[in-house]
Design a protein around this motif. Structure first.
Motif, mmCIF file in Angstrom:
data_model
loop_
_atom_site.group_PDB
_atom_site.id
_atom_site.type_symbol
_atom_site.label_atom_id
_atom_site.label_comp_id
_atom_site.label_asym_id
_atom_site.label_seq_id
_atom_site.Cartn_x
_atom_site.Cartn_y
_atom_site.Cartn_z
ATOM 1 N N PHE A 193 0.841 -1.194 0.000
ATOM 2 C CA PHE A 193 0.000 0.000 0.000
ATOM 3 C C PHE A 193 0.879 1.248 0.000
ATOM 4 O O PHE A 193 1.897 1.304 0.693
ATOM 5 N N PHE A 194 0.485 2.235 -0.816
ATOM 6 C CA PHE A 194 1.215 3.491 -0.946
ATOM 7 C C PHE A 194 0.244 4.660 -0.912
ATOM 8 O O PHE A 194 -0.946 4.509 -1.253
ATOM 9 N N ALA A 195 0.778 5.814 -0.534
ATOM 10 C CA ALA A 195 -0.009 7.047 -0.613
ATOM 11 C C ALA A 195 -0.264 7.388 -2.075
ATOM 12 O O ALA A 195 0.562 7.124 -2.943
ATOM 13 N N ARG A 196 -1.405 8.016 -2.337
ATOM 14 C CA ARG A 196 -1.734 8.357 -3.722
ATOM 15 C C ARG A 196 -1.046 9.637 -4.182
ATOM 16 O O ARG A 196 -0.699 9.763 -5.355
ATOM 17 N N THR A 197 -0.861 10.575 -3.283
ATOM 18 C CA THR A 197 -0.289 11.875 -3.636
ATOM 19 C C THR A 197 0.615 12.356 -2.502
ATOM 20 O O THR A 197 0.516 11.861 -1.369
ATOM 21 N N PRO A 198 1.476 13.359 -2.758
ATOM 22 C CA PRO A 198 2.268 13.930 -1.657
ATOM 23 C C PRO A 198 1.402 14.499 -0.538
ATOM 24 O O PRO A 198 1.744 14.364 0.646
ATOM 25 N N GLY A 237 -9.348 8.689 -0.643
ATOM 26 C CA GLY A 237 -8.321 8.977 -1.641
ATOM 27 C C GLY A 237 -6.922 9.169 -1.101
ATOM 28 O O GLY A 237 -6.050 9.684 -1.815
ATOM 29 N N LEU A 238 -6.657 8.723 0.133
ATOM 30 C CA LEU A 238 -5.329 8.912 0.701
ATOM 31 C C LEU A 238 -4.352 7.814 0.292
ATOM 32 O O LEU A 238 -3.185 8.080 0.021
ATOM 33 N N LEU A 239 -4.810 6.575 0.270
ATOM 34 C CA LEU A 239 -3.909 5.478 -0.101
ATOM 35 C C LEU A 239 -4.646 4.440 -0.907
ATOM 36 O O LEU A 239 -5.874 4.433 -0.989
ATOM 37 N N ASP A 240 -3.886 3.546 -1.498
ATOM 38 C CA ASP A 240 -4.439 2.404 -2.194
ATOM 39 C C ASP A 240 -3.402 1.285 -2.160
ATOM 40 O O ASP A 240 -2.253 1.501 -1.762
ATOM 41 N N TYR A 241 -3.840 0.112 -2.572
ATOM 42 C CA TYR A 241 -2.957 -1.042 -2.689
ATOM 43 C C TYR A 241 -2.581 -1.188 -4.157
ATOM 44 O O TYR A 241 -3.428 -1.009 -5.043
ATOM 45 N N TYR A 242 -1.302 -1.516 -4.430
ATOM 46 C CA TYR A 242 -0.828 -1.538 -5.804
ATOM 47 C C TYR A 242 0.036 -2.764 -6.075
ATOM 48 O O TYR A 242 0.670 -3.313 -5.166
#
Length: 291
Positions: free
Chosen positions: A197-202, A279-284
């Motif tokens: 999981f990562f943040a979508r934006t700064p 919209g803060l994070l997602d799994y990729y």
């Protein structure tokens, strides 16, 4: 972890000391606390799981479903490798090595090397899979476990065909070092598959510590997904692809947690769904080819 340039040759012997000191929180969680024993993760795995194909809202999710979701996340990642049979694979952040054993058993790899920076995890992996470590046994392939850090992999250049990492990169303090080491150890035809999981934006990365304690207490790092992809490309990896899979992760994981209230002491473990929905994070899944 220190920002050291990667070596051009093997660093430490497999049974040597960890090349860098782990952050205190990471050392405790994967050492004396042993996160793999927490019931929320089930079966010794440590990941949120990939739930596609598992029961929908009409049936309660069971512990068996939870274990299957964790296995299926490995299957999703390993399925990105073309013709892995007989090849050499490296699992960065292997934990107890359950994903390594699955890779060996189900994907026909010739050798699977599990790498972890915590000596306790390596000891657990070796104990858990003692039968597969016996080279005299009738095994489907060779399994081994090596102590080392993601940014200083103790393997020679051009020694790995497939490098995968499942829910470990959120701990990496030195992503450029990991990317350079990946490019170094992969053979010319090699491939990388990474999921977490990562943040979508700064802006999201700055907001996450207020919502999720693991970001505030030093366990996880709020890496931004586009920056991770750019870091892989800057290290010389080609064909970097980013695939969001949160629709198969967060809602079902949260439903499982809601059905198992004894698995957590407060409400914060269920904030991951909130972070996803806002919209803060997602799994990729990120994939790339050797340069």
């Amino acid at each position: 972890m220190t920002q050291q340039p990667p070596p051009a040759a093997p660093a430490d012997p497999p049974d040597g000391p960890a090349p860098t000191e782990l952050p205190d929180r990471v050392a405790r969680i994967y050492g004396e606390f042993d996160l793999s024993t927490v019931p929320a993760f089930a079966g010794g795995f440590i990941n949120f799981g990939y739930w596609k194909g598992l029961p929908g809202p009409g049936r309660e999710l069971t512990r068996a479903d939870r274990v299957r979701s964790e296995e299926d996340l490995y299957r999703l990642v390993l399925g990105t490798f073309d013709a892995p049979r007989g090849r050499t694979a490296l699992d960065v952040g292997c934990g107890r090595g359950l994903g390594c054993a699955l890779a060996l058993r189900e994907f026909g790899l010739g050798t699977v090397i599990g790498l972890d920076a915590h000596p306790d995890q390596i000891a657990r992996a070796r104990e858990t899979h003692a039968d597969l470590l016996d080279t005299s046994a009738d095994a489907p392939g060779r399994l081994e476990f090596v102590l080392g850090a993601a940014q200083r992999i103790p393997l020679p250049d051009d020694s790995v065909d497939c490098l995968f990492s499942v829910e470990a990169a959120q701990h990496f303090r030195d992503l450029p070092g990991f990317a350079r080491e990946t490019a170094r150890v992969l053979r010319p035809s090699g491939r990388l598959a990474l999921t977490t999981f990562f943040a979508r934006t700064p802006a999201a990365a700055r907001a996450l510590p207020e919502l999720l304690p693991p970001y505030a207490d030093g366990l996880d790092v709020p890496h931004v997904v586009d920056e991770v992809a750019a870091t892989l490309a800057a290290a010389g990896l080609r064909e970097v692809r980013v695939r969001p899979i949160g629709d198969g992760v967060w809602e079902s994981y949260d439903r499982y947690m809601a059905q198992q209230p004894e698995l957590h002491d407060d409400e914060w473990p269920r904030r991951y769904l909130t972070a996803y929905e806002t919209g803060l994070l997602d799994y990729y899944v990120l994939t790339a080819a050797a340069g």
